[in-house]
Design a protein around this motif. Structure first.
Motif, short mmCIF file in Angstrom:
data_model
loop_
_atom_site.label_atom_id
_atom_site.label_comp_id
_atom_site.label_asym_id
_atom_site.label_seq_id
_atom_site.Cartn_x
_atom_site.Cartn_y
_atom_site.Cartn_z
N VAL A 1 -2.80 -28.46 24.29
CA VAL A 1 -3.99 -28.77 23.49
C VAL A 1 -3.52 -29.18 22.10
N ASN A 2 -3.90 -30.39 21.69
CA ASN A 2 -3.52 -30.89 20.36
C ASN A 2 -2.01 -30.81 20.13
N GLU B 1 -12.91 -26.86 20.01
CA GLU B 1 -11.73 -27.68 19.79
C GLU B 1 -11.03 -28.01 21.10
N ASN C 1 -13.16 -30.81 22.78
CA ASN C 1 -13.16 -32.12 22.13
C ASN C 1 -11.78 -32.76 22.03
N SER C 2 -10.73 -32.09 22.43
CA SER C 2 -9.38 -32.64 22.36
C SER C 2 -8.91 -33.04 23.75
N ILE C 3 -7.80 -33.77 23.78
CA ILE C 3 -7.19 -34.15 25.07
C ILE C 3 -6.47 -32.93 25.63
N LEU C 4 -6.90 -32.49 26.79
CA LEU C 4 -6.36 -31.29 27.42
C LEU C 4 -5.47 -31.69 28.60
#
Length: 275
Positions: A119-120, A150, A153-156
């Motif tokens: 994550v992130n 978070e 909304n992030s690329i996982l």
């Protein structure tokens, strides 16, 4: 004149009691039915909390209906409640966002405890998924708590939900070396390794003619649970095999050319000492 008033009060009291009884019973039955339905797709604690919230909402509505039947004016209460709801809604917007996102993550089973995720740009193993946040243990051992909003909304990237994972290396050899020889050495190492999968097949190819050497890209597929161990083992075996084959691994170097020839003069100065 007295009898109708007494009769009306009695009817109103009975109506209020009936509303309360029916409302509480209905709220209890909805809570039980909702819990049984949610326990099939959600963790027990989450299903229990959602069913409890619905029970409290139905109970509050029952009390409001009973108060209205009793003749109490709820206009002022409704206005105050609406204003308070707006204020509280704005104040709790981040918390509510994390709450509903947590419910979505848990219900969709996008993450599960024990899985390796990213994550992130942070990789780690999932320890716990709560309604508000997700707790992971990074590869260096740090415990991180990431808000569910978070995460959503992030690329996982989830590495544990597939049985195999790809490893990619970049091997560089000097320009003077035989690229075909290096290719055969690398292929031999891959064929001898017990955890490199045959299907999908390994890929070995020249990917770039760099300024200091020829870059050879190596791609292999391995079992996901052995990805880290195989990565370290393959790097060591490739380095050892290339060195034993006498293939030079280049380092960054710069050749400097001059437009006009340089004359280098060496002067010797005799030093004499007076005695």
């Amino acid at each position: 004149m007295i009898l109708p008033l007494d009769l009306g009060s009695t009817v109103r009291a009975l109506s209020i009691i009936a509303i309360l009884c029916v409302g509480f019973i209905l709220a209890y039955l909805v809570r039980k039915a909702l819990f049984k339905a949610l326990i099939r797709v959600l963790p027990q604690s989450l299903a229990k909390n959602i069913a409890k919230v619905c029970f409290y909402i139905l109970t509050a509505l029952t009390l409001l209906i009973a108060l209205g039947t009793a003749g109490i004016d709820l206009t002022a209460l409704a206005l105050a409640g609406g204003f308070a709801g707006i204020v509280v809604g704005f104040a709790l917007q981040p918390l509510l966002s994390n709450l509903f996102t947590g419910i979505y993550i848990i219900s969709e089973k996008a993450l599960n405890p024990g899985e390796l995720i990213e994550v992130n740009g942070i990789q780690g193993y999932v320890l716990e998924i709560s309604l508000m946040s997700t707790k992971i243990r990074s590869l260096d051992g740090a415990i991180l708590r990431i808000p569910n909003n978070e995460v959503f909304n992030s690329i996982l990237r989830n590495f544990s939900q597939t049985p195999v994972r790809r490893i990619e290396f970049l091997v560089s050899i000097a320009y003077r070396e035989d690229a075909e020889k290096a290719y055969n050495v690398i292929k031999h190492v891959l064929e001898q390794h017990p955890y490199v999968l045959i299907e999908p097949p390994p890929e070995v190819f020249v990917s770039k003619l760099d300024s200091s050497g020829v870059n050879i890209t190596v791609r292999v597929w391995v079992p996901t649970e052995l990805w880290y161990d195989v990565t370290m083992d393959l790097l060591w075996k490739l380095k050892k095999a290339i060195s034993e084959a006498g293939i030079e691994i280049p380092f960054t170097q710069i050749d400097v050319w001059f437009r006009t020839p340089l004359k280098i003069e060496k002067s010797c100065q005799n030093l004499t000492s007076e005695t």
